[in-house]
Design a protein around this motif. Structure first.
Motif, PDB file in Angstrom:
ATOM      1  N   ASP A 190       6.551   6.100   6.164  1.00  0.00           N
ATOM      2  CA  ASP A 190       5.233   5.997   6.339  1.00  0.00           C
ATOM      3  C   ASP A 190       4.876   5.531   7.827  1.00  0.00           C
ATOM      4  OD1 ASP A 190       6.632   3.562   5.967  1.00  0.00           O
ATOM      5  OD2 ASP A 190       4.701   2.415   5.511  1.00  0.00           O
ATOM      6  N   LEU A 191       5.800   5.807   8.731  1.00  0.00           N
ATOM      7  CA  LEU A 191       5.405   5.452  10.155  1.00  0.00           C
ATOM      8  C   LEU A 191       5.549   6.736  10.796  1.00  0.00           C
ATOM      9  CD1 LEU A 191       7.479   2.145  11.001  1.00  0.00           C
ATOM     10  CD2 LEU A 191       4.928   2.600  10.521  1.00  0.00           C
ATOM     11  N   LEU A 235      -4.963   8.233   0.333  1.00  0.00           N
ATOM     12  CA  LEU A 235      -4.480   7.669   1.783  1.00  0.00           C
ATOM     13  C   LEU A 235      -4.484   6.237   1.619  1.00  0.00           C
ATOM     14  CD1 LEU A 235      -7.878   9.186   3.432  1.00  0.00           C
ATOM     15  CD2 LEU A 235      -5.574   9.658   4.006  1.00  0.00           C
ATOM     16  N   ASP A 236      -3.219   5.756   2.379  1.00  0.00           N
ATOM     17  CA  ASP A 236      -2.852   4.254   2.502  1.00  0.00           C
ATOM     18  C   ASP A 236      -3.207   3.606   3.874  1.00  0.00           C
ATOM     19  OD1 ASP A 236      -0.625   2.962   3.536  1.00  0.00           O
ATOM     20  OD2 ASP A 236       0.273   4.791   2.692  1.00  0.00           O
ATOM     21  N   GLY A 237      -3.953   2.895   3.872  1.00  0.00           N
ATOM     22  CA  GLY A 237      -4.246   2.252   5.175  1.00  0.00           C
ATOM     23  C   GLY A 237      -5.471   1.527   5.341  1.00  0.00           C
ATOM     24  N   ASN A 238      -5.423   0.333   6.237  1.00  0.00           N
ATOM     25  CA  ASN A 238      -6.828  -0.154   6.416  1.00  0.00           C
ATOM     26  C   ASN A 238      -7.673   0.490   7.389  1.00  0.00           C
ATOM     27  OD1 ASN A 238      -7.053  -2.482   4.403  1.00  0.00           O
ATOM     28  ND2 ASN A 238      -5.685  -3.911   5.776  1.00  0.00           N
ATOM     29  N   TYR A 239      -7.294   0.211   8.735  1.00  0.00           N
ATOM     30  CA  TYR A 239      -8.009   0.766   9.830  1.00  0.00           C
ATOM     31  C   TYR A 239      -9.623   0.549   9.603  1.00  0.00           C
ATOM     32  CZ  TYR A 239      -3.579   2.735  11.186  1.00  0.00           C
ATOM     33  OH  TYR A 239      -2.390   2.774  11.517  1.00  0.00           O
ATOM     34  N   GLY A 240     -10.027  -0.744   9.606  1.00  0.00           N
ATOM     35  CA  GLY A 240     -11.296  -1.208   9.320  1.00  0.00           C
ATOM     36  C   GLY A 240     -12.291  -0.253  10.171  1.00  0.00           C
ATOM     37  N   GLY A 241     -11.997   0.158  11.352  1.00  0.00           N
ATOM     38  CA  GLY A 241     -13.175   1.078  12.104  1.00  0.00           C
ATOM     39  C   GLY A 241     -13.548   2.163  11.384  1.00  0.00           C
ATOM     40  N   THR A 242     -12.814   2.833  10.458  1.00  0.00           N
ATOM     41  CA  THR A 242     -12.831   4.118   9.748  1.00  0.00           C
ATOM     42  C   THR A 242     -12.992   3.913   8.256  1.00  0.00           C
ATOM     43  OG1 THR A 242     -10.548   4.431   9.929  1.00  0.00           O
ATOM     44  CG2 THR A 242     -11.884   5.522  11.704  1.00  0.00           C
ATOM     45  N   LYS A 298       0.866  -1.236   0.086  1.00  0.00           N
ATOM     46  CA  LYS A 298      -0.115   0.137  -0.193  1.00  0.00           C
ATOM     47  C   LYS A 298       0.876   1.379  -0.097  1.00  0.00           C
ATOM     48  CE  LYS A 298      -2.107  -1.003   3.837  1.00  0.00           C
ATOM     49  NZ  LYS A 298      -1.665  -2.246   4.300  1.00  0.00           N
ATOM     50  N   SER A 299       1.864   1.490   0.999  1.00  0.00           N
ATOM     51  CA  SER A 299       2.807   2.661   0.962  1.00  0.00           C
ATOM     52  C   SER A 299       3.468   2.760  -0.239  1.00  0.00           C
ATOM     53  CB  SER A 299       3.493   2.665   2.071  1.00  0.00           C
ATOM     54  OG  SER A 299       2.770   2.511   3.255  1.00  0.00           O
ATOM     55  N   ARG A 300       3.935   1.671  -0.771  1.00  0.00           N
ATOM     56  CA  ARG A 300       4.768   1.881  -2.075  1.00  0.00           C
ATOM     57  C   ARG A 300       3.960   2.393  -3.250  1.00  0.00           C
ATOM     58  NH1 ARG A 300       5.075  -1.800  -5.516  1.00  0.00           N
ATOM     59  NH2 ARG A 300       6.424  -1.513  -7.424  1.00  0.00           N
ATOM     60  N   LEU A 301       2.881   1.687  -3.474  1.00  0.00           N
ATOM     61  CA  LEU A 301       2.029   2.149  -4.237  1.00  0.00           C
ATOM     62  C   LEU A 301       1.433   3.518  -4.221  1.00  0.00           C
ATOM     63  CD1 LEU A 301       0.077   1.869  -6.809  1.00  0.00           C
ATOM     64  CD2 LEU A 301      -1.555   0.691  -5.496  1.00  0.00           C
ATOM     65  N   ILE A 354      -0.983  10.602   2.201  1.00  0.00           N
ATOM     66  CA  ILE A 354      -1.058  10.314   3.668  1.00  0.00           C
ATOM     67  C   ILE A 354      -1.169   8.944   4.104  1.00  0.00           C
ATOM     68  CG2 ILE A 354      -2.536  10.900   5.673  1.00  0.00           C
ATOM     69  CD1 ILE A 354      -4.063  13.073   3.767  1.00  0.00           C
ATOM     70  N   HIS A 355      -0.148   8.626   4.797  1.00  0.00           N
ATOM     71  CA  HIS A 355       0.173   7.417   5.212  1.00  0.00           C
ATOM     72  C   HIS A 355      -0.413   7.264   6.592  1.00  0.00           C
ATOM     73  CE1 HIS A 355       3.081   6.621   2.003  1.00  0.00           C
ATOM     74  NE2 HIS A 355       3.792   7.464   2.485  1.00  0.00           N
TER      75      HIS A 355
END
Length: 170
Positions: A110-111, A64-71, A14-17, A30-31
């Motif tokens: 990305d951290l 935006l890259d990231g899962n964070y299922g709650g959002t 995800k971050s690379r893409l 935005i990571h």
């Protein structure tokens, strides 16, 4: 493509893409790991995170890259394009271990500050192991529901990612 969410299992790329797509399209990246976590991998209070997440969605252009299922629901609703990296568990596990080892030498951009890469915990490895069986079917259903209003792109391999990026370059 002005508001792009990139989702997928940890280690899927995800971050690379996001970085490559941001450079190609001239959009801010935005990571989510960089804005979610506090130093030492501490979670923010849930309400604070929801408010921060809502602020991330306000600009008219972003990746935006990231899962964070709650959002994830809010992110998908705000996106015009959703890219799902649906990789094999072997690929994700390999990449997570590889980046953990690389992270000992340098900081990942990305951290969040104060969050050094670390060896994956057993809980994290279980999450990756079960992602395609437990989480992916729900995400695919949600994307199927969103597809009439959104551009949904599902990429399963490095070749598909490169083909997608080439289609935007060309």
């Amino acid at each position: 493509m002005r508001r792009v969410s990139i989702i997928g299992c940890s280690g899927s790329g995800k971050s690379r893409l996001a970085a490559e797509l941001g450079s190609l399209l001239g959009l801010p990246v935005i990571h989510m790991d960089a804005v979610h976590w506090r130093p030492g991998w501490e979670r923010p209070p849930e309400e604070e995170w929801r408010q921060s997440h809502a602020q991330l969605l306000l600009p008219e252009a972003w990746i935006l890259d990231g899962n964070y299922g709650g959002t994830m629901e809010e992110r998908i609703a705000a996106s015009d394009t959703v890219i799902l990296l649906a990789r094999s568990r072997a690929t994700c596990l390999f990449r997570v271990f590889k980046r953990s080892l690389k992270g000992w030498v340098g900081r990942r951009p990305d951290l969040a500050p104060g969050c050094r890469e670390r060896l994956p915990t057993l809980e994290f490895l279980r999450w990756i192991w079960s992602y395609n069986r437990i989480h992916l079917p729900r995400i695919l259903r949600r994307l199927e529901e969103a597809a009439p209003q959104k551009s949904v792109v599902i990429l399963r391999s490095d070749a598909e990612v490169e083909g997608f990026l080439d289609s935007l370059r060309g």
